[in-house]
Design a protein around this motif. Structure first.
Motif, mmCIF file in Angstrom:
data_model
loop_
_atom_site.group_PDB
_atom_site.id
_atom_site.type_symbol
_atom_site.label_atom_id
_atom_site.label_comp_id
_atom_site.label_asym_id
_atom_site.label_seq_id
_atom_site.Cartn_x
_atom_site.Cartn_y
_atom_site.Cartn_z
ATOM 1 N N PHE A 28 12.383 -7.296 0.270
ATOM 2 C CA PHE A 28 12.985 -5.986 0.045
ATOM 3 C C PHE A 28 14.316 -6.162 -0.691
ATOM 4 O O PHE A 28 15.092 -7.091 -0.373
ATOM 5 C CB PHE A 28 13.228 -5.283 1.392
ATOM 6 N N PRO A 29 14.641 -5.312 -1.669
ATOM 7 C CA PRO A 29 13.898 -4.149 -2.143
ATOM 8 C C PRO A 29 12.869 -4.452 -3.213
ATOM 9 O O PRO A 29 12.177 -3.533 -3.661
ATOM 10 C CB PRO A 29 15.020 -3.272 -2.707
ATOM 11 N N GLN A 144 8.360 -2.386 7.255
ATOM 12 C CA GLN A 144 9.352 -2.655 6.230
ATOM 13 C C GLN A 144 10.600 -1.791 6.411
ATOM 14 O O GLN A 144 11.658 -2.100 5.866
ATOM 15 C CB GLN A 144 8.748 -2.411 4.842
ATOM 16 N N ASP A 145 10.492 -0.741 7.225
ATOM 17 C CA ASP A 145 11.666 0.098 7.471
ATOM 18 C C ASP A 145 12.800 -0.677 8.137
ATOM 19 O O ASP A 145 13.976 -0.385 7.916
ATOM 20 C CB ASP A 145 11.275 1.286 8.357
ATOM 21 N N ALA A 148 14.705 -2.278 5.411
ATOM 22 C CA ALA A 148 15.490 -1.290 4.668
ATOM 23 C C ALA A 148 16.751 -0.902 5.434
ATOM 24 O O ALA A 148 17.837 -0.762 4.850
ATOM 25 C CB ALA A 148 14.634 -0.056 4.381
ATOM 26 N N ASP A 152 20.529 -1.529 4.037
ATOM 27 C CA ASP A 152 21.495 -0.440 3.876
ATOM 28 C C ASP A 152 22.723 -0.640 4.763
ATOM 29 O O ASP A 152 23.847 -0.329 4.361
ATOM 30 C CB ASP A 152 20.830 0.893 4.204
#
Length: 814
Positions: A28-29, A144-145, A148, A152
């Motif tokens: 990610f990302p 995958q959250d 993320a 962030d």
């Protein structure tokens, strides 16, 4: 540190599949564009299933095989660290956490997952808490959250107000134990935290943020006062206080009389100017009592963190002041508690995770490393050293301490492996990072070690990292010991160090010598310092009479390397901290480089890594300062050069030597103080037994003339660390028999006094030295005023001085 707002470039997630092995599940990302199998195997080290939790560190953009293909995610291209070469991609540091959780539903009763973040910051240890929480969340809800949210959260961390220190400010900070060093660098941060400067909260913050004098260029002799007058005034005040009831709070002048180290001066000299709310400076001639009543604090009051002000308006502020919200208050208190770190917060979900950003980190220092652990593990009393003697490694023959053998191997570009069989991967990683710091002078002197370091390496990419010249690798698989593709093996578990029987002196891919054919001046160096003495790679002592004589000569018990390690072990046993041990190794490397510079001059006639080695000369009325390296006596010079000649010659053929040449050329033109060797002059003041008066006068005059700006002050102070008694070498000038030397010393101290960091160094002087300085500074100003008053027409410079400024010279006189 980078000014880019994105602290995290990528987040990776790897799983271990019983059938397919290590798999890279998420990137990610966006994908990194490099071998996914390589990344997965680095994230899931050998034996990870035997450890409930483990950490590893590895690097990207380090070599062709681990360079990522796309532009760094969300980052602007072209941003690179000043230490890196433009032709090389920016190094990315990867912090990886692997965890094993028991699960009866799994085929082997456990689930192994790893999560990693890629960042350009070498202080990766600050991200450990948030990485732990993110991996916990992923175990609870694999998606995958989770990546993320972690991405962030890290990038939302605000360190834009973190002070960016110069090289010399970093050297001062890491050598100082004071918790308020460079506290003035946080002024904007603290004022932004606490809002309107007119509030009581702002006043409390100003107390902490301005407990120092702001940088100014005005002449500091305007506010001198004598030591004797201050004591007389204090006695008069005591008699008056005895005749009336004691006040509820001590007066400001009472606190300023303290000689416990919390003030440089006596009487009222500690506040050169009064700083009001919002940073306004009151008139220098205002009386101390009126100013103290009109502003909530006094400039430069009690800048020593160990001292406690007698006034309620001390450094720590009033306890009954209203305080802001918990987040703001905790950040402000963190700054006041220790200014070595910038406090920040990572908001992860509903959690506010505090972080401490180290401000004095160099690019060659990665993560949490410990030189003390490295020294104690391979100390001469515990570790065993085996293998053939090698001229590059064994500077004291068979008596060479193991840590010095490791240092020499790092310096000369040998292939080094740290083996930790049945040990967690984070342990071998820490040893590799400690070794890089060891060879680079804790990041402050040399560079290029991190580029060839592999904190954790395995069989997956063995061919690639073994092809790197002078690699420094950490492994847990004992198969690497049998492979023999190393020059020095350091076994962490058994505490043994082995020199390979097949070690080579020069690798085919090493950097060629920067100079042409070596020409050795006769009578300067011994034969063993030449290249010809290095032909016999694995010579065993005792095979011939010549080698036996050389071994006996080098194996004396008073060898400087052995004495150095004994001193370090004594410091460690006395429970001195990591900063002092690091500082001592940095000084050891600096002296080695000075010795290498002298060696270059002896064999080539010139040097490219320092000032030429000359002594003070005085001919026909012309005087010239010396430079280079100093020795206790004439006999020490050829002996030390001969003992280190082989490793010096080997170092001159390495990448770190070439990079140091570049750094020296740059520093010669960009250093605030240039044109003479500052460190040499201070060493002369510290160690010279019989210094000519002309040299002492020239040193002090040169330092005084080249000490006009804040950057010049920090460079000078960086050469005077507290563990070497700080300003002691300069204070000798206060007691010199020549008045000119004393006056130049007072000028130097006056300039130091006009900067807050200089005040802190002056506070470290003992009472006798401070007494001499204050007395001589007052006498010098009185002499100047008297000479000016005798002129027929007073000069404009004196007439421009206000009466209030002149009256300041008698503060404390009653």
């Amino acid at each position: 540190m980078s000014n880019d707002a994105y602290h995290c470039s990528f987040v990776l997630l790897a799983d271990f599949d019983i059938d397919r092995g290590a798999l890279l599940t998420y990137q990610f990302p966006q994908p990194l564009g490099t071998d996914e199998g390589l990344l997965a195997n680095l994230m899931l080290p050998d034996g990870a299933e035997k450890q409930p939790e483990d950490w590893t560190i590895f690097f990207l953009n380090q070599t062709p095989f681990n360079t990522i293909a796309p532009v760094l995610a969300l980052e602007s291209p072209g941003a690179s660290d000043g230490y890196e070469q433009s032709e090389k991609p920016e190094l990315l540091y990867v912090l990886n956490l692997v965890r094993t959780k028991l699960d009866k539903t799994a085929r082997r009763g456990a689930v192994v997952k790893a999560m990693a973040i890629c960042t350009r910051h070498p202080f990766v240890q600050i991200f450990k808490p948030v990485l732990v929480m993110a991996l916990d969340d992923y175990f609870a809800n694999p998606s995958q959250d989770c990546l993320a949210r972690l991405f962030d959260a890290i990038n939302s961390m605000d360190i834009s107000m973190a002070p960016v220190l110069t090289r010399y400010e970093k050297l001062i900070m890491r050598a100082s134990e004071r918790k308020d060093v460079f506290l003035d660098k946080f002024d904007d941060f603290l004022q932004g935290l606490l809002g309107d400067p007119g509030t009581a909260t702002q006043q409390s913050t100003n107390l902490a943020a301005t407990s120092r004098q702001t940088h100014r260029a005005s002449n500091s002799v305007e506010s001198q006062s004598s030591f004797e007058e201050g004591i007389l005034m204090r006695r008069r005040e005591e008699r008056r206080e005895a005749s009336r009831p004691p006040p509820s709070q001590p007066s400001p002048s009472d606190a300023s009389f303290s000689l416990d180290g919390s003030a440089v001066w006596v009487g009222d000299e500690s506040g050169l100017e009064q700083v009001g709310p919002g940073g306004a400076v009151a008139g220098a001639g205002a009386s101390s009592s009126s100013v103290a009543s009109s502003v909530p604090f006094r400039g430069r009051r009690s800048t020593d963190a160990s001292s406690v002000s007698a006034s309620s308006n001390g450094v720590h502020g009033r306890r009954d002041d209203p305080t802001p919200g918990p987040g703001t208050s905790s950040l402000a208190m963190a700054v006041m508690k220790d200014s070595h770190f910038f406090p920040g917060i990572i908001d992860y979900g509903e959690h506010h995770l505090p972080i401490k950003l180290p401000l004095a980190t160099f690019p060659e220092e990665v993560g949490d490393y410990s030189i003390i652990e490295l020294i104690t593990t391979f100390s001469p009393l515990q570790a065993t050293l085996s293998g053939p003697l090698h001229p590059h490694l064994h500077t004291n023959g068979a008596l060479t301490p193991p840590v010095i053998v490791l240092f020499n191997a790092l310096l000369t570009g040998k292939r080094i492996i740290f083996l930790g069989h049945h040990k967690p991967a984070h342990l071998v990683s820490n040893f590799v990072l400690s070794a890089c710091a060891l060879g680079s002078g804790c990041g402050a002197i040399l560079r290029g070690f991190i580029r060839r370091a592999f904190p954790y390496a395995n069989l997956t990419n063995r061919e690639e990292w073994e092809s790197i010249p002078g690699f420094i690798a950490g492994v847990t698989n004992p198969i690497f010991e049998a492979s023999g593709s190393w020059d020095l093996l350091c076994d962490i578990g058994t505490k043994r160090m082995v020199v390979s029987k097949d070690i080579n002196i020069y690798h085919p891919t090493s950097v060629p010598p920067s100079q042409g054919p070596l020409i050795i001046r006769t009578g300067t160096l011994r034969a063993e310092g030449s290249v010809g003495s290095e032909e016999d790679v694995v010579r065993i002592p005792g095979r011939d009479s010549t080698s036996t004589q050389r071994s006996d000569l080098a194996a004396k018990a008073d060898h400087p390397d052995n004495q150095f390690i004994d001193d370090l072990l004594s410091l460690i046993s006395s429970h001195y901290g990591e900063p002092l041990v690091q500082a001592r190794f940095t000084e050891y490397l600096v002296r080695f480089i000075k010795l290498a510079s002298r060696y270059e001059e002896d064999i080539t006639g010139t040097t490219t890594i320092g000032y030429p080695n000359v002594t003070y000369t005085e001919k026909a009325g012309e005087r010239r300062l010396g430079s280079g390296i100093t020795f206790p006596d004439d006999s020490t010079s050829p002996r030390e050069i001969a003992l280190s000649a082989s490793r010096i010659e080997a170092w001159r053929r390495t990448e770190s030597y070439r990079l140091y040449q570049i750094d020296v050329r740059r520093s010669m033109t960009t250093n605030p103080i240039h044109g003479f060797d500052v460190s040499y002059q201070l060493l002369r003041l510290r160690h010279a037994k019989r210094m000519p008066d002309g040299e002492a006068e020239l040193i002090m005059r040169t330092l005084s003339e080249n000490l006009q700006t804040y950057d010049q002050v920090t460079e000078l102070l960086a050469h005077l660390p507290p563990h070497q008694n700080g300003l002691l070498p300069l204070s000798f000038g206060l007691f010199h028999q020549q008045e000119a030397v004393r006056d130049y010393t007072v000028n130097i101290f006056n300039e130091l006094r006009s900067h807050s960091i200089g005040v802190q160094f002056l506070q470290a002087l003992n009472h006798f030295q401070r007494f001499a300085y204050v007395r001589q500074a007052h006498a010098k100003e009185a002499r100047l005023v008297r000479d000016q008053n005798t002129l027929p027409i007073p000069p404009a410079s004196y007439m421009s001085r206000t009466p209030s400024n002149r009256s300041n010279s008698s503060i404390g006189g009653g």
